[in-house]
Design a protein around this motif. Structure first.
Motif, PDB file in Angstrom:
ATOM      1  N   HIS A 175       5.039   2.917   4.629  1.00  0.00           N
ATOM      2  CA  HIS A 175       4.224   3.497   3.574  1.00  0.00           C
ATOM      3  C   HIS A 175       3.263   2.430   3.044  1.00  0.00           C
ATOM      4  O   HIS A 175       3.666   1.292   2.782  1.00  0.00           O
ATOM      5  CB  HIS A 175       5.087   3.993   2.409  1.00  0.00           C
ATOM      6  CG  HIS A 175       6.042   5.085   2.784  1.00  0.00           C
ATOM      7  ND1 HIS A 175       5.973   5.763   3.975  1.00  0.00           N
ATOM      8  CD2 HIS A 175       7.079   5.639   2.093  1.00  0.00           C
ATOM      9  CE1 HIS A 175       6.930   6.679   4.017  1.00  0.00           C
ATOM     10  NE2 HIS A 175       7.623   6.610   2.893  1.00  0.00           N
ATOM     11  N   THR A 176       1.993   2.777   2.893  1.00  0.00           N
ATOM     12  CA  THR A 176       1.018   1.810   2.395  1.00  0.00           C
ATOM     13  C   THR A 176       0.129   2.432   1.327  1.00  0.00           C
ATOM     14  O   THR A 176      -0.063   3.640   1.270  1.00  0.00           O
ATOM     15  CB  THR A 176       0.104   1.288   3.522  1.00  0.00           C
ATOM     16  OG1 THR A 176      -0.645   2.379   4.071  1.00  0.00           O
ATOM     17  CG2 THR A 176       0.904   0.623   4.620  1.00  0.00           C
ATOM     18  N   MET A 177      -0.407   1.556   0.495  1.00  0.00           N
ATOM     19  CA  MET A 177      -1.395   1.936  -0.505  1.00  0.00           C
ATOM     20  C   MET A 177      -2.564   0.967  -0.385  1.00  0.00           C
ATOM     21  O   MET A 177      -2.381  -0.243  -0.409  1.00  0.00           O
ATOM     22  CB  MET A 177      -0.813   1.893  -1.917  1.00  0.00           C
ATOM     23  CG  MET A 177      -1.788   2.312  -3.010  1.00  0.00           C
ATOM     24  SD  MET A 177      -1.051   2.240  -4.679  1.00  0.00           S
ATOM     25  CE  MET A 177       0.181   3.539  -4.562  1.00  0.00           C
ATOM     26  N   THR A 233       2.341  -2.677   1.217  1.00  0.00           N
ATOM     27  CA  THR A 233       3.074  -2.033   2.304  1.00  0.00           C
ATOM     28  C   THR A 233       4.565  -2.018   1.989  1.00  0.00           C
ATOM     29  O   THR A 233       5.156  -3.054   1.677  1.00  0.00           O
ATOM     30  CB  THR A 233       2.841  -2.767   3.636  1.00  0.00           C
ATOM     31  OG1 THR A 233       1.436  -2.819   3.906  1.00  0.00           O
ATOM     32  CG2 THR A 233       3.539  -2.041   4.779  1.00  0.00           C
ATOM     33  N   LYS A 234       5.152  -0.843   2.097  1.00  0.00           N
ATOM     34  CA  LYS A 234       6.574  -0.650   1.827  1.00  0.00           C
ATOM     35  C   LYS A 234       7.333  -0.579   3.150  1.00  0.00           C
ATOM     36  O   LYS A 234       6.772  -0.153   4.175  1.00  0.00           O
ATOM     37  CB  LYS A 234       6.750   0.648   1.033  1.00  0.00           C
ATOM     38  CG  LYS A 234       8.150   0.938   0.544  1.00  0.00           C
ATOM     39  CD  LYS A 234       8.135   2.221  -0.279  1.00  0.00           C
ATOM     40  CE  LYS A 234       9.516   2.597  -0.772  1.00  0.00           C
ATOM     41  NZ  LYS A 234       9.474   3.852  -1.572  1.00  0.00           N
ATOM     42  N   VAL A 275      -3.471   6.452   0.305  1.00  0.00           N
ATOM     43  CA  VAL A 275      -2.073   6.140   0.565  1.00  0.00           C
ATOM     44  C   VAL A 275      -1.707   6.723   1.925  1.00  0.00           C
ATOM     45  O   VAL A 275      -2.274   7.732   2.363  1.00  0.00           O
ATOM     46  CB  VAL A 275      -1.118   6.692  -0.518  1.00  0.00           C
ATOM     47  CG1 VAL A 275      -1.398   6.060  -1.867  1.00  0.00           C
ATOM     48  CG2 VAL A 275      -1.214   8.208  -0.603  1.00  0.00           C
ATOM     49  N   THR A 276      -0.773   6.050   2.602  1.00  0.00           N
ATOM     50  CA  THR A 276      -0.261   6.534   3.878  1.00  0.00           C
ATOM     51  C   THR A 276       1.250   6.645   3.767  1.00  0.00           C
ATOM     52  O   THR A 276       1.930   5.653   3.501  1.00  0.00           O
ATOM     53  CB  THR A 276      -0.642   5.584   5.028  1.00  0.00           C
ATOM     54  OG1 THR A 276      -2.067   5.473   5.099  1.00  0.00           O
ATOM     55  CG2 THR A 276      -0.111   6.111   6.355  1.00  0.00           C
ATOM     56  N   VAL A 277       1.768   7.857   3.924  1.00  0.00           N
ATOM     57  CA  VAL A 277       3.202   8.127   3.846  1.00  0.00           C
ATOM     58  C   VAL A 277       3.603   8.933   5.075  1.00  0.00           C
ATOM     59  O   VAL A 277       2.990   9.955   5.384  1.00  0.00           O
ATOM     60  CB  VAL A 277       3.564   8.901   2.569  1.00  0.00           C
ATOM     61  CG1 VAL A 277       5.050   9.281   2.567  1.00  0.00           C
ATOM     62  CG2 VAL A 277       3.234   8.078   1.325  1.00  0.00           C
ATOM     63  N   ASP A 319       5.709   7.796  -3.980  1.00  0.00           N
ATOM     64  CA  ASP A 319       6.595   7.417  -2.879  1.00  0.00           C
ATOM     65  C   ASP A 319       6.189   6.067  -2.285  1.00  0.00           C
ATOM     66  O   ASP A 319       7.031   5.251  -1.920  1.00  0.00           O
ATOM     67  CB  ASP A 319       6.549   8.485  -1.778  1.00  0.00           C
ATOM     68  CG  ASP A 319       7.274   9.767  -2.164  1.00  0.00           C
ATOM     69  OD1 ASP A 319       8.058   9.722  -3.135  1.00  0.00           O
ATOM     70  OD2 ASP A 319       7.035  10.802  -1.518  1.00  0.00           O
ATOM     71  N   ALA A 320       4.873   5.838  -2.190  1.00  0.00           N
ATOM     72  CA  ALA A 320       4.372   4.615  -1.563  1.00  0.00           C
ATOM     73  C   ALA A 320       4.537   3.391  -2.458  1.00  0.00           C
ATOM     74  O   ALA A 320       4.601   2.265  -1.958  1.00  0.00           O
ATOM     75  CB  ALA A 320       2.898   4.781  -1.191  1.00  0.00           C
ATOM     76  N   LYS A 326      -2.298   9.667   6.317  1.00  0.00           N
ATOM     77  CA  LYS A 326      -3.164   9.009   5.341  1.00  0.00           C
ATOM     78  C   LYS A 326      -3.870  10.050   4.485  1.00  0.00           C
ATOM     79  O   LYS A 326      -4.423  11.021   4.997  1.00  0.00           O
ATOM     80  CB  LYS A 326      -4.209   8.142   6.057  1.00  0.00           C
ATOM     81  CG  LYS A 326      -5.117   7.357   5.117  1.00  0.00           C
ATOM     82  CD  LYS A 326      -6.037   6.432   5.899  1.00  0.00           C
ATOM     83  CE  LYS A 326      -6.935   5.614   4.982  1.00  0.00           C
ATOM     84  NZ  LYS A 326      -7.804   4.691   5.732  1.00  0.00           N
TER      85      LYS A 326
END
Length: 282
Positions: A145-147, A140-141, A54-56, A122-123, A60
């Motif tokens: 934010h991505t998962m 992708t949010k 996940v990237t928040v 969160d993601a 990453k």
């Protein structure tokens, strides 16, 4: 850190099934341009996804072993990021996946896993754009934010060391205490000769297991006769109750579920090949 044993009552489980109307449309068609964008007829739902990272906030984080997520066709997404069981309402429309407010158990977790779990929650909340490329899915949010996820291939029933994680009794699911001694952590392995062996939480066991279609019929199980602390004996009694007679089994990705007609059963995950636990027989 000791992990608390959490019981999910039927009232909590019911909260995870509220979105029966918000399902993926089956009438959509692809644009035919060969792009990666998810269309409504792409199997985003009903697939066992392994969470890769996940990237928040631009940071990453790699997922812990066993992190997974699934969106079922009835409008429910479930996830396990290494500690708690998480469920949310879900709706899939074209390349948009909308996830509601998470409902989660409240177990104490390892600090690193707890941080990843928070980042993953969160993601995954709110509206996400889905992009499918081969067996990889990216959610992708807004805000970046991505998962990153990968499709899980079903593990083989036979020859896989299944680590028992959940005990089922009717409409109640109880997680196996994570602080059991490694040599007594409940697990089972099915062999080509129609037998099953493993550890039930205290004692080693072996017995017959006849697989036919989607069912397994367990014969009498023989085991050692050691006495252990009550928490381990309680786990053992529940595991052995699940390995009694005829059960229905399902495998989704690396997750195995055994369920009898009376509701007793268990959930287990495939051990990582080559890991210490995969080679340990208790």
């Amino acid at each position: 850190m000791r992990t608390q044993r959490m019981t999910l009552s039927v009232s909590v489980l019911a909260l995870l099934t509220l979105a029966a109307c918000g399902t993926e449309s089956g009438s959509g068609s692809g644009s035919g341009d060969g792009g990666d964008t998810v269309q409504s007829d792409v199997p985003v739902t009903g697939v066992a996804w392994s969470v890769d990272s996940v990237t928040v906030g631009g940071k990453k984080t790699e997922a812990p072993e066993g992190a997974r997520m699934e969106i079922d066709p009835k409008g429910r997404a479930t996830a396990d990021f290494g500690c708690n069981h998480i469920g949310v309402d879900a709706r899939v429309e074209g390349d948009r996946v909308t996830l509601g407010k998470p409902v989660t158990t409240q177990m104490a977790c390892d600090e690193d896993i707890e941080k990843f779990e928070k980042a993953a929650i969160d993601a995954m909340g709110g509206e996400l754009t889905a992009k499918l490329s081969g067996e990889k899915l990216t959610l992708t949010k807004e805000g970046g934010h991505t998962m990153e996820l990968s499709e899980e291939k079903p593990a083989d029933l036979v020859g896989t060391r299944w680590a028992v994680t959940t005990l089922l009794s009717g409409e109640t699911a109880t997680t196996v205490p994570a602080d059991l001694p490694k040599e007594r952590a409940p697990h089972l392995t099915f062999a080509d000769d129609g037998t099953v062996r493993g550890n039930s939480g205290c004692n080693s066991f072996s017995g017959k297991a006849t697989v036919k279609g989607s069912t397994i019929t367990f014969g009498p199980v023989a085991g050692t006769r050691k006495m252990c602390p009550e928490a381990e004996m309680k786990t053992e009694r529940a595991v052995l109750a699940a390995l009694d007679g005829k059960v229905t089994y399902t495998i989704k990705g690396k997750a195995l579920t055994l369920t009898a007609d009376d509701g007793k059963g268990l959930g287990a995950t495939a051990a990582r090949p080559g890991s210490e636990s995969a080679s340990q027989h208790g």
